[in-house]
Design a protein around this motif. Structure first.
Motif, short mmCIF file in Angstrom:
data_model
loop_
_atom_site.label_atom_id
_atom_site.label_comp_id
_atom_site.label_asym_id
_atom_site.label_seq_id
_atom_site.Cartn_x
_atom_site.Cartn_y
_atom_site.Cartn_z
N TYR A 82 0.84 -1.20 0.00
CA TYR A 82 0.00 0.00 0.00
C TYR A 82 0.88 1.25 0.00
CZ TYR A 82 -3.10 3.69 1.51
OH TYR A 82 -3.78 4.87 1.58
N SER A 83 1.87 1.27 0.88
CA SER A 83 2.76 2.43 0.97
C SER A 83 3.48 2.67 -0.35
CB SER A 83 3.79 2.24 2.08
OG SER A 83 3.16 2.13 3.32
N LYS A 84 3.96 1.59 -0.94
CA LYS A 84 4.67 1.71 -2.21
C LYS A 84 3.74 2.24 -3.31
CE LYS A 84 7.77 -0.84 -5.25
NZ LYS A 84 8.43 -2.11 -5.52
N ASN A 85 2.53 1.69 -3.39
CA ASN A 85 1.57 2.14 -4.41
C ASN A 85 1.15 3.59 -4.18
OD1 ASN A 85 1.60 -0.30 -5.77
ND2 ASN A 85 -0.10 -1.14 -4.59
N ALA A 86 0.89 3.94 -2.92
CA ALA A 86 0.50 5.33 -2.62
C ALA A 86 1.63 6.28 -3.00
CB ALA A 86 0.14 5.47 -1.14
N TYR A 87 2.85 5.93 -2.65
CA TYR A 87 3.97 6.79 -3.01
C TYR A 87 4.12 6.88 -4.52
CZ TYR A 87 8.44 8.86 -3.71
OH TYR A 87 9.42 9.69 -4.16
N SER A 88 3.93 5.78 -5.21
CA SER A 88 4.03 5.77 -6.67
C SER A 88 3.02 6.75 -7.28
CB SER A 88 3.80 4.36 -7.19
OG SER A 88 3.75 4.34 -8.58
N ILE A 89 1.81 6.72 -6.76
CA ILE A 89 0.77 7.64 -7.26
C ILE A 89 1.17 9.08 -6.98
CG2 ILE A 89 -1.61 8.41 -6.88
CD1 ILE A 89 -2.27 5.39 -6.35
N LEU A 90 1.63 9.35 -5.76
CA LEU A 90 2.02 10.72 -5.41
C LEU A 90 3.24 11.18 -6.21
CD1 LEU A 90 1.42 10.56 -1.57
CD2 LEU A 90 -0.01 11.68 -3.29
N ALA A 91 4.18 10.27 -6.45
CA ALA A 91 5.37 10.63 -7.24
C ALA A 91 4.97 10.96 -8.68
CB ALA A 91 6.39 9.50 -7.21
N GLU A 92 4.04 10.19 -9.22
CA GLU A 92 3.56 10.45 -10.58
C GLU A 92 2.87 11.82 -10.64
OE1 GLU A 92 0.13 8.78 -13.59
OE2 GLU A 92 1.09 7.34 -12.24
N MET A 93 2.05 12.10 -9.62
CA MET A 93 1.40 13.42 -9.58
C MET A 93 2.44 14.53 -9.51
SD MET A 93 -1.88 13.01 -7.00
CE MET A 93 -1.77 14.73 -6.54
N GLN A 94 3.45 14.33 -8.67
CA GLN A 94 4.49 15.33 -8.51
C GLN A 94 5.20 15.59 -9.84
OE1 GLN A 94 7.82 14.17 -6.11
NE2 GLN A 94 8.54 16.26 -5.85
N LYS A 95 5.50 14.52 -10.57
CA LYS A 95 6.18 14.69 -11.86
C LYS A 95 5.30 15.45 -12.84
CE LYS A 95 9.08 10.60 -11.50
NZ LYS A 95 9.32 9.22 -11.95
N GLN A 96 4.00 15.12 -12.87
CA GLN A 96 3.09 15.82 -13.78
C GLN A 96 3.01 17.30 -13.42
OE1 GLN A 96 -0.59 13.65 -13.35
NE2 GLN A 96 -0.09 12.22 -14.98
N ILE A 97 2.87 17.58 -12.14
CA ILE A 97 2.73 18.97 -11.70
C ILE A 97 4.03 19.74 -11.93
CG2 ILE A 97 2.38 20.43 -9.66
CD1 ILE A 97 0.29 18.27 -8.80
N LEU A 98 5.16 19.09 -11.67
CA LEU A 98 6.45 19.74 -11.94
C LEU A 98 6.59 20.05 -13.42
CD1 LEU A 98 9.15 20.76 -10.86
CD2 LEU A 98 10.04 18.45 -11.17
N SER A 99 6.18 19.12 -14.26
CA SER A 99 6.25 19.34 -15.71
C SER A 99 5.36 20.52 -16.13
CB SER A 99 5.83 18.08 -16.45
OG SER A 99 5.73 18.31 -17.82
N LEU A 100 4.15 20.54 -15.59
CA LEU A 100 3.23 21.65 -15.90
C LEU A 100 3.77 22.97 -15.36
CD1 LEU A 100 -0.13 19.81 -15.21
CD2 LEU A 100 0.71 20.58 -17.45
N THR A 101 4.37 22.93 -14.18
CA THR A 101 4.94 24.14 -13.60
C THR A 101 6.10 24.65 -14.45
OG1 THR A 101 4.30 23.41 -11.39
CG2 THR A 101 6.01 25.10 -11.52
N GLU A 102 6.94 23.73 -14.90
CA GLU A 102 8.05 24.13 -15.78
C GLU A 102 7.53 24.75 -17.06
OE1 GLU A 102 10.21 20.48 -16.23
OE2 GLU A 102 11.41 20.83 -14.44
N LYS A 103 6.48 24.17 -17.60
CA LYS A 103 5.86 24.70 -18.82
C LYS A 103 5.34 26.12 -18.58
CE LYS A 103 2.00 23.66 -21.91
NZ LYS A 103 0.89 22.73 -22.16
N GLN A 104 4.68 26.31 -17.43
CA GLN A 104 4.14 27.63 -17.10
C GLN A 104 5.26 28.64 -16.90
OE1 GLN A 104 0.81 28.45 -17.00
NE2 GLN A 104 1.52 30.54 -16.79
N ILE A 105 6.30 28.22 -16.22
CA ILE A 105 7.43 29.13 -15.98
C ILE A 105 8.09 29.51 -17.31
CG2 ILE A 105 9.77 29.23 -15.02
CD1 ILE A 105 8.65 27.67 -12.58
N ALA A 106 8.27 28.54 -18.19
CA ALA A 106 8.87 28.84 -19.51
C ALA A 106 8.00 29.83 -20.28
CB ALA A 106 9.05 27.55 -20.31
#
Length: 191
Positions: A82-106
């Motif tokens: 459960y912990s591994k799956n939850a972290y995986s989901i949160l890490a994926e969200m973080q990557k998506q949001i970081l990518s979108l943030t980078e796009k917005q900053i650019a």
């Protein structure tokens, strides 16, 4: 419509699209977490039902000790998974949001460059040093932003690597504990 109004509308549309994409990333992650939790609840209820039926058929202490070992092993593995799956989901969200943030900053940096260029074209004679200072400040802020984004990415990657190592160690420890729990327990007769 004049060019600056058109640019403003396009800029606002890009900002809105990015905000919607970020909102979708959050909701997608939330939906995955809800699905994960529902799966855990369902699995736990099924396990509880099966173990309850096993308890009713126990006949001696040896069987009870064996059942306790069986009960603890899946619970530990479930918690780790459960912990591994939850972290995986949160890490994926973080990557998506970081990518979108980078796009917005650019996008924002590009808008700032265009604004400075327009100011430079319309600046009165003698203000070249002010425009150069503005451009230098823009370059410095762009470099700072790039450094911060790079550090954020590196920190996220390091955190993920550390969590994977810790999860691996936890799984190994859980397996060792489960093996120990499987060792038969000697029953001392009562006097």
């Amino acid at each position: 419509m004049n060019p600056s109004a058109q640019q403003f509308i396009e800029s606002q549309q890009r900002n809105l699209d990015n905000a919607i994409a970020m909102q979708n990333a959050f909701f997608s992650g939330f939906e995955k977490l809800v699905h994960l939790n529902l799966g855990l609840v369902k699995s736990s209820l099924e396990d509880l039902s099966a173990k309850t039926q096993q308890v009713t058929s126990l006949q001696d202490v040896q069987q009870a000790a064996k059942l306790v070992g069986e009960v603890s092993k899946p619970s530990t593995e479930q918690a780790l998974n459960y912990s591994k799956n939850a972290y995986s989901i949160l890490a994926e969200m973080q990557k998506q949001i970081l990518s979108l943030t980078e796009k917005q900053i650019a996008s924002n940096q590009q808008q700032a460059v265009e604004l400075v260029e327009q100011l430079a074209k319309k600046a009165p004679t003698g203000s070249e040093s002010s425009v150069a200072l503005l451009k230098a400040g823009l370059v410095a802020s762009t470099n700072l932003t790039d450094t911060i984004l790079k550090a954020t990415r590196q920190a996220a990657e390091l955190h993920e690597a550390n969590l994977n190592a810790a999860t691996g160690a936890a799984f190994k420890t859980a397996e060792q504990a489960a093996e120990v729990a499987e060792i038969p327990v000697a029953v001392v007769p009562s006097r």
